[in-house]
Write an enzyme that holds these catalytic residues in place. Structure first.
Site, mmCIF file in Angstrom:
data_model
loop_
_atom_site.group_PDB
_atom_site.id
_atom_site.type_symbol
_atom_site.label_atom_id
_atom_site.label_comp_id
_atom_site.label_asym_id
_atom_site.label_seq_id
_atom_site.Cartn_x
_atom_site.Cartn_y
_atom_site.Cartn_z
ATOM 1 C CB SER A 1 -5.839 -17.575 11.819
ATOM 2 O OG SER A 1 -5.129 -16.734 10.933
ATOM 3 C CE LYS B 1 -1.779 -15.498 12.215
ATOM 4 N NZ LYS B 1 -2.726 -15.206 11.117
ATOM 5 C CB SER C 1 -6.514 -14.325 9.462
ATOM 6 O OG SER C 1 -7.163 -15.539 9.166
#
Lengths: 478, 103, 490
Positions: free
Chosen positions: A154, A79, A178
């Protein structure tokens, strides 16, 4: 042409045994990325050259008989809020566009030491604030199962990367759901470990007392394997639990015979009927596998959303104040420093980030602290107490991960509150600091995947992986 | 609470935007006020709770006395760090005149 | 909060300012701790290096950085707390949020309502006891240089340059209660605090180098009326400047009030060259710091065992050291020689000379006179100095001769006092020989002698002069005077 195994553990044993080269594994995955990521946009940055060089080095080590780590040759996506030395780390924000950290996050170092090969940095909602990856400054990520829908957020890019086969495993971060929510929406496994289990050093902070890093995978075993590699005490993180990484892969196939699994009878409503049907099926499967289902209540659960949307923005408003144009990142020039701050942050942050910064600033401001932030910290305690009481009678709890399946892009962007409600089932465990994972369990509306969420008490990862493994074994068949 | 009953007013929004160093224009103030008002309207649910006997929970996992020994660790490379700076001069970070700030 | 809970001390008549005004002063002192590394990261805590070399992700406030508390900083902070008679307690850290380019995270990690040390006191040598409200840990900021403009200050500069070497250095902030009533007391407080900090090894506490920084809160009122509005004074860079700044500010406030005005609560900047304070900023403009508990750090709860071991490791404090010299020499602990010896850390050296058989009083005088720059452990063996003190005490050398021998011993890093005296031709002048010389001098100047016998002390000079000339300076002045007095028979 050698078939590249589809799991991390499969790749690791094939590479270390020499039956397939790390380079061929990486090439195969880079090929898939090149073919399909144009449509999906899971990645902000694909690090093809670095990945190939790393693979070559591992192949050379194996050929020379030198020892390699337990993940040697396994491609992984990271990420883009995890610091990678010398490689762009943008948090999908204009304010960090082009920024190359001068250091690696601890989890990045541990993965490299284990031989895992990063293929790139994945897209996210800006600064991890969102539930659909539509808040990225560099364009949204699409759900690989249906490009008209969101992958969740997210960590939407990391979830999509695994769902699309771009990497067998990836890392995300989870502050209010997330990792788990996008895992559910993309039909993959996602794990949020106990708070403090995985070092946060090098994770760009959103909400310090809630953030945790965790893996996405296609199998529960792979998720356990990655968790073992990244977990364990880190002296660079004061909130890191002073214990070594637990042994988890074995728990996945241990089964649930004799376990007591909680069913929450006062769960806040609003879930799609198909999601609730899947939940009931999950309990049936677990009971058939030998677990005892116990009814429990978590009376304060409905207040979790409020507590979260006061605590997280408050901490975020402070964590994001360092983005001021002085030492790194975007700077919009102005006549004086104060003006430079205002112009830089206005240009650099998207609307959702600005909303949360303002909300958090308000919750902490003079005269409002007790009513908002102070009160939210107390609500947090009663939620944790509810869980503690429940765990006297059960070893794990199962609830849905997301109240709904993947929704259409654009559906909720104009309604922040509607977006926040996506996280009602994931937020409570962040507040309590407990581990939780999402396991795909069949499909719901529009044939889209539904995820079941397994919750466990702090440091209860073994129980969590046992139940997760059992759900996976049951297949989620309808 | 403001007179209209909305939990946050445009003046509040303008004030926190200033505190947080976010330049937003009047149209944005209005827009954000409406959105934040809706979000905060939801927060009334915790007003009903009696929390007087409850201790705040700032950290989920209760650790105590985490410290490190007073030994030097490797520092960052100054050149690498300054290369990432928006403006640098004489091995230092350069900023516009510092006025209008608490120092 | 009523003023009596703030401070119960009332100025004495002679401490009041003209017009019956009472000055109320509280001091905030920031001290840089003498650790090897920074408070929350492992970069060196060092002064004078090239800019931006002692840096790491935490120091620069990089995304993803996390603080980890330095144990030695806690130990030194606890020493300070115990030396100031504070209670050491379970505590946490808070974030103080504000934007400034020398603050890399845009927040400072400090302590707010639960500081490590609380409720102590510092007894001034002159007797007043000043309450210590708290002494807490916090991190220092980076340093800015202002370029362009004529003064090197922010006002009128074209731009500024930031160096983060100092960012993250450990500080202890010591906050006194408003118990100080005169600028002399304020200076005494800072001097004594400095001596304590040095004695316990917590800091070198040099105001001129910035390792100790002092801000003063000053207000005035008439006794029996509520405390006045206070102003904070910054940019005081020496103890002397502190005294001047406090006196100026008190008079400024009195002038304002006397002419019917009111005092605005504000921060003022001391300009030492101009000898005045001026407005820096008003409190209305102050940021809302939005303090909240630091989520990246955990509770600090020093164990009773740790606290006790720190207490055991404390050396005697300046007050105790002065008391030791008092007992050894009989000198008042407020006397200049005692204060100087303790300030320089030379009290142990004086004691060592006494223990080597030397005369304690002479030892104290010699050390304070001859070892200004030598530090706590002068290179001269105490036994050598001890021998010299005995020679002078036994009148085998005059005071002047002793001083000469001492200078040589110091220059050579030691020496045999007897041998040096002999080599220089310094001998004990036999008292009988001196008597003879006095009688000859009296005979040679009967007028001077008559005046001296009539009570004119000044007339002695002529007689003494003759004796010194005749003895080539070897006669001991004290012995000459004693003989003259006995001849006079008064």
């Amino acid at each position: 042409m050698t078939t590249v195994p589809s799991t991390a553990s499969g790749i690791a044993s094939a590479v270390s045994s020499g039956s397939v080269s790390a380079r061929s594994v990486v090439d195969a995955h880079l090929e898939r990325i090149a073919t399909r990521d144009g449509d999906i946009h899971a990645f902000n940055l694909v690090t093809a050259d670095e990945a190939r060089a790393h693979a070559d080095a591992i192949d050379a080590d194996i050929a020379a008989g030198r020892p390699v780590g337990p993940l040697a040759g396994v491609p992984i996506a990271l990420k883009d809020n995890l610091c990678t030395h010398g490689i762009d780390t943008t948090c999908s924000s204009k304010i960090l566009e082009g920024w190359k950290p001068p250091y690696d996050a601890t989890v990045v170092s541990r993965l490299r030491a284990a031989g895992a090969i990063s293929v790139g940095k994945t897209n996210l909602d800006e600064f991890a604030m969102g539930s659909s990856t539509e808040n990225s400054a560099f364009g949204p990520t699409k759900n690989p199962l249906d490009l008209s829908r969101v992958p969740g957020g997210s960590s939407g890019g990391s979830a999509a990367a695994v769902a699309a086969g771009f990497a067998p495993v990836s890392l995300g971060s989870d502050t209010g759901g997330s990792i788990r929510q996008p895992a559910a929406l993309c039909g993959v496994v996602g794990v949020k470990p106990t708070y403090g289990m995985v070092s946060r050093y090098g994770l760009v902070a959103y909400a310090s007392s809630l953030d945790q890093i965790g893996p996405f995978a296609t199998t529960v075993s792979d998720a356990a394997l990655i968790t073992e590699v990244i977990a364990g005490h880190d002296p660079m993180d004061s909130t890191s639990i002073p214990q070594p990484a637990p042994s988890l892969v074995g728990a996945v196939t241990q089964g649930v015979a004799g376990m007591r699994i909680g069913r929450v009878t006062d769960l806040p409503g609003g879930a799609e009927p198909e999601v609730m049907e899947r939940l009931n099926a999950a309990f049936d499967a677990l009971a058939a596998a030998g677990a005892t289902i116990v009814d429990i209540t978590l009376p304060s659960l409905s207040y979790a959303l409020t507590a979260y949307y006061l605590i997280a923005p408050a901490e975020a408003s402070s964590n994001l104040a360092r983005f001021d144009g002085v030492r790194y990142g975007l700077r919009v020039n102005a006549a004086d420093t104060n003006a430079m701050y205002g112009a830089t942050r206005a240009a650099g942050f998207g609307d959702e980030v600005k909303r949360r910064i303002m909300l958090g600033t308000y919750a902490l401001s003079a005269g409002y602290y007790d009513a908002y932030y102070g009160k939210a910290l107390k609500v947090r305690r009663i939620i944790a107490q509810d869980f503690d009481a429940a765990y006297k009678n059960v070893d794990a709890i199962v609830i849905p991960t997301s109240p709904l399946v993947a929704f259409k892009a654009g559906d909720k962007v104009d309604d922040p509150m509607a977006m926040y409600l996506c996280d009602i089932y994931t937020i409570p465990t962040n507040l309590a600091g407990h581990p939780a994972m999402s396991v795909p369990f069949g499909t719901g509306a529009h044939n889209l995947p539904v995820g079941m969420q397994v919750l466990a008490p702090a440091l209860g990862e073994v129980a969590m992986f046992r139940v997760g493994g059992a759900l996976e074994a049951a297949g989620g068949a309808q | 609470m403001t007179q209209s009953g909305s939990p946050i007013s445009a003046a509040d929004v303008a004030k926190v935007a200033r505190l947080a160093r976010l330049d937003i224009d009047d149209a944005q103030v209005e827009h954000f006020t409406e959105q934040l008002g809706k979000v905060m309207g939801h927060f009334g649910d915790i007003d009903a709770l009696d929390l007087s006997a409850v201790e705040p929970m700032t950290q989920p996992y209760p650790l105590v006395n985490v410290m490190r020994e007073d030994v030097e660790l490797p520092t960052l490379d100054t050149d690498e760090v300054l290369a990432a700076a928006p403006a640098a001069e004489e091995r230092r970070f350069r900023v516009p005149p510092i006025i209008g700030l608490d120092g | 909060m009523s003023d009596s809970t703030l401070s119960s001390i009332v100025a004495t008549e002679d401490q009041l300012l003209p017009g019956g005004w009472e000055m109320i002063v509280g001091l905030e002192v920031h001290v840089e701790l003498a650790t090897r590394t920074k408070l929350f990261s492992g970069s060196p805590n060092r002064f004078g290096d090239e800019p931006n070399v002692n840096i790491d992700p935490v120091t620069l406030g990089l995304p993803g950085a996390l603080p980890v508390l330095n144990k030695q900083a806690v130990e030194l902070a606890m020493r300070i707390g115990l030396a100031l008679n504070c209670r050491i307690q379970k505590c946490i850290f808070h974030r103080k949020n504000y934007f400034y380019p020398d603050q890399p995270k845009a927040y400072q990690i400090s302590q707010y309502d639960l500081p490590l040390n609380a409720d102590g006191f510092l007894a001034l040598p002159s007797g007043t006891v000043v309450g210590i409200e708290r002494a807490h840990l916090e991190e220092d900021t980076g340093k800015s240089t202002h370029v362009g403009g004529s003064t090197g200050r922010i006002h009128g500069s074209d731009y500024s340059l930031m160096d983060f070497n100092r960012a993250g250095v450990p500080l202890v902030e010591i906050v006194s209660r408003p118990d100080i009533r005169t600028s002399e007391q304020a200076k005494e407080y800072v001097a004594e605090l400095r001596a304590i900090l040095e004695a316990i090894g917590a800091s070198d506490a040099k105001m001129e180098e910035g390792s100790m920084r002092c801000d003063a809160n000053v207000s005035v009122h008439k006794i029996g009326t509520p405390f006045g509005t206070r102003c904070e004074i910054k940019n005081v860079n020496s103890i002397r400047a502190l005294g001047r700044a406090i006196d100026y500010e008190a008079r400024r406030q009195i002038d304002v009030l006397d002419s019917g005005g009111t005092i605005r609560q504000e921060t003022r900047h001391w300009d030492d060259a101009e000898g005045r304070t001026h407005t820096l900023r008003t409190k209305e403009d102050a940021d809302d710091y939005r303090y909240f508990p630091e989520p990246d750090l955990v509770t600090l709860d020093p164990s009773a065992e740790w606290i006790e071991s720190v207490r055991q490791s404390l050396p005697p404090l300046p007050a105790a050291r002065r008391a030791m010299l008092q007992e050894l020499t009989g000198y008042d602990p407020q006397s200049e020689a005692v204060i100087v010896a303790v300030e320089r850390g030379q009290h142990e050296y004086v004691k060592a000379i006494a223990e080597a058989g030397g005369d304690p009083v002479k030892a104290l005088i010699y050390v304070t006179q001859a070892f200004a720059e030598a530090g706590a452990q002068p290179a001269v063996p105490p036994a050598d100095i001890a021998a010299l003190t005995i020679l002078e005490r036994d009148n085998k050398l005059s005071a002047t001769q002793a001083k000469t021998v001492l200078a040589e011993i110091v220059a050579n890093g030691g020496g045999d006092a007897v041998a040096i005296a002999a080599a220089k031709g310094f001998e004990a002048m036999d008292t009988t020989a001196v008597e003879a010389m006095v009688d000859e001098a009296i005979a040679a100047d009967p007028d001077a002698w008559a005046k001296y016998c009539a009570g004119e002390e000044k007339a002695a000079g002529a007689i003494v002069g003759r004796v010194m000339k005749a003895s080539k300076g070897k006669a001991d002045g004290k012995i000459v005077s004693a003989i003259m007095q006995s001849r006079r028979g008064l």
